[in-house]
Design a protein around this motif. Sequence first.
Motif, PDB file in Angstrom:
ATOM      1  N   PHE B  17     -69.761  20.897  34.422  1.00 61.58           N
ATOM      2  CA  PHE B  17     -68.999  19.688  34.113  1.00 61.58           C
ATOM      3  C   PHE B  17     -69.722  18.492  34.730  1.00 61.58           C
ATOM      4  O   PHE B  17     -70.100  18.534  35.897  1.00 61.58           O
ATOM      5  CB  PHE B  17     -67.586  19.776  34.701  1.00 61.58           C
ATOM      6  CG  PHE B  17     -66.802  20.966  34.184  1.00 61.58           C
ATOM      7  CD1 PHE B  17     -65.854  20.816  33.182  1.00 61.58           C
ATOM      8  CD2 PHE B  17     -67.023  22.245  34.710  1.00 61.58           C
ATOM      9  CE1 PHE B  17     -65.144  21.908  32.703  1.00 61.58           C
ATOM     10  CE2 PHE B  17     -66.315  23.342  34.235  1.00 61.58           C
ATOM     11  CZ  PHE B  17     -65.376  23.174  33.228  1.00 61.58           C
ATOM     12  N   ASN B  25     -63.865  10.871  33.868  1.00 60.48           N
ATOM     13  CA  ASN B  25     -63.621  12.252  34.276  1.00 60.48           C
ATOM     14  C   ASN B  25     -64.890  13.089  34.139  1.00 60.48           C
ATOM     15  O   ASN B  25     -65.769  12.761  33.346  1.00 60.48           O
ATOM     16  CB  ASN B  25     -62.558  12.885  33.371  1.00 60.48           C
ATOM     17  CG  ASN B  25     -61.172  12.353  33.658  1.00 60.48           C
ATOM     18  OD1 ASN B  25     -60.801  12.171  34.810  1.00 60.48           O
ATOM     19  ND2 ASN B  25     -60.414  12.097  32.609  1.00 60.48           N
ATOM     20  N   VAL B  27     -66.720  16.049  32.448  1.00 59.03           N
ATOM     21  CA  VAL B  27     -66.561  16.615  31.103  1.00 59.03           C
ATOM     22  C   VAL B  27     -67.421  17.862  31.000  1.00 59.03           C
ATOM     23  O   VAL B  27     -68.547  17.899  31.509  1.00 59.03           O
ATOM     24  CB  VAL B  27     -66.978  15.572  30.039  1.00 59.03           C
ATOM     25  CG1 VAL B  27     -66.992  16.190  28.642  1.00 59.03           C
ATOM     26  CG2 VAL B  27     -66.040  14.375  30.078  1.00 59.03           C
ATOM     27  N   HIS B  28     -66.890  18.864  30.332  1.00 56.91           N
ATOM     28  CA  HIS B  28     -67.654  20.101  30.155  1.00 56.91           C
ATOM     29  C   HIS B  28     -68.872  19.829  29.273  1.00 56.91           C
ATOM     30  O   HIS B  28     -68.741  19.211  28.225  1.00 56.91           O
ATOM     31  CB  HIS B  28     -66.771  21.165  29.501  1.00 56.91           C
ATOM     32  CG  HIS B  28     -67.474  22.462  29.300  1.00 56.91           C
ATOM     33  ND1 HIS B  28     -67.766  22.953  28.059  1.00 56.91           N
ATOM     34  CD2 HIS B  28     -67.972  23.347  30.206  1.00 56.91           C
ATOM     35  CE1 HIS B  28     -68.411  24.110  28.199  1.00 56.91           C
ATOM     36  NE2 HIS B  28     -68.544  24.374  29.488  1.00 56.91           N
TER      37      HIS B  28
END
Lengths: 319, 100
Positions: B17, B25, B27-28
Motif C-alpha cells: 500500500f 490515504n 492505496v493498494h
Amino acid sequence: MAEETEALEAQFDATVAADRRIEPRDWMPEGYRRTLIRQIAQHAHSEIIGMQPEGNWILRAPSLRRKAILLAKVQDEAGHGMYLYAAAETLGVDREDLTERLIDSRQKYSSIFNYPALSYADIGVIGWLVDGAAICNQVPLCRCSYGPYARAMIRICKEESFHQRQGYELLLAMVNGTDAQREMVQESVNRWWWPSLMMFGPPDGDSPNTQQSMAWGIKRHTNDELRQRFVDMSVPQAAALGITLPDPDLRWNAERGAHDHGEPDWAEFKAVISGSGPAHAQRIAHRRRAHENGAWVREAAQAYADKQAARVAGKGAAA
Amino acid sequence: MSSEPTNKRTWPLYEVFVRGKRGLNHVHVGSLHAADDEMALHNARDVYTRRNEGVSIWVVRADLITASSPDEKDPFFAPSADKVYRHPTFYAIPDEVPHL
C-alpha cells in the motif's frame, strides 16, 4: 449445482458486458482463468527475458548519460515483470512455478526477444519500434476486463512512454551524426521492422483465440487492427529520421485512409516463437543461470528471516 | 536440472500500500514476495516507487488480511442498501431555506 454455475456464469457475463471489472475472488469460467494465466505469464516472461538484449549493452553505452538511461530502462523491465507476476498470482498460480515453466521452456515469451541486439543502434530501434509496438498492444489492455491485469498495464504504459522516447531520441542523435551512424540506424531498422510487425501475433484469419478473448473483454482489438495502427504511426516517425522502412509494398491508401503494407514472413514467426530463433537457447540458459546462481541468496535471506523470527519469539517467551 | 533443496520454501506474499502524497490515504498497488517484513519494504520501494509515486509504504503479509467474501456480497452489504434515510437527499427541505 448446474443451476448455481449457470447463475454465476450469467453474473460473470453481465459484469463483462457492462464493461465492469472481474476481480480475483469473483467466480470466472475456467477458460477465462486459463487464458489470462497464459497471457499474463507470457507477458511477464517477455519483460524478464526482454532485459537481456539491452542489458548486454549497458557496459558498452557510449556515455554516462546513455548508460544511466539504459540502466533505468532495464530496471523498469524487471519491474514490469514483477507487476505482471503479481497479477498472475491473483489467479491462483505460484510465481516460483511460473519461473520454472519459463526456464523449462514450457511457457513462451514474445518472439521479438529471440533476435539478438547486434549494434548500439539496436538499442535505439528497440526503444522506438519494439517498445512502440508493445505500447500499441498494451494501451488497450489497460481496459482489460480482469482488474489486476488492467491495473498493472496502466502502470506499465506510463513507464513505456519513457522507453520509446529515449530510443527515438537516441536515433535522432545518430541520424544527425556521421554517414556511418546513419547507415547503422538503417541497417538496424532493416533487421527489426519485420520482427516488430510480428509482435502483434498471427493474422486475424489464423488467430483462433482472438474471438473468445474479445468476447471476454481481455482483448479489445484484433491483431491486424493493432498492426495497422502501428504501421500508420511509424511511417511519419521514420520519415522524420530520414530512414526507409524495408517494405516495398508500403504505401498510403487514400481510400482506406491507412497504409497498405506487406506481410511478415509468418513461417519465420512460427519457427521463432517455438524456440528456433537465433537467441532462444542463449536467453533461456541465461535466465536459468541467473535463477540458479541466486538460489543461495534466497536461502540466506530465508535463514536470516527465520533467525530473526526465532529471536523475537524467544524474547516473547522470556518476558 | 532444477536442483533446488527439498526443504525449499517460497518467500511469503506481501500486499503493498502506498501513500502517494501527504494528505492522501494509502492505496493498494500490488504485491510481492519477500523473506521478511523489512525486505518486503525495500522491495516495495524498488518495485512500486521508482518515480516518486510515494511518501510512505505499508506492507502486510497477504495471509494476515481478512477479507469479505464475494459469494456473500449481497447479504453482507445489504444493511447499507436499505437505509436510505442515511443519505442527506432523503430529507425534503424547502428550497428557500439557506445553507442546508
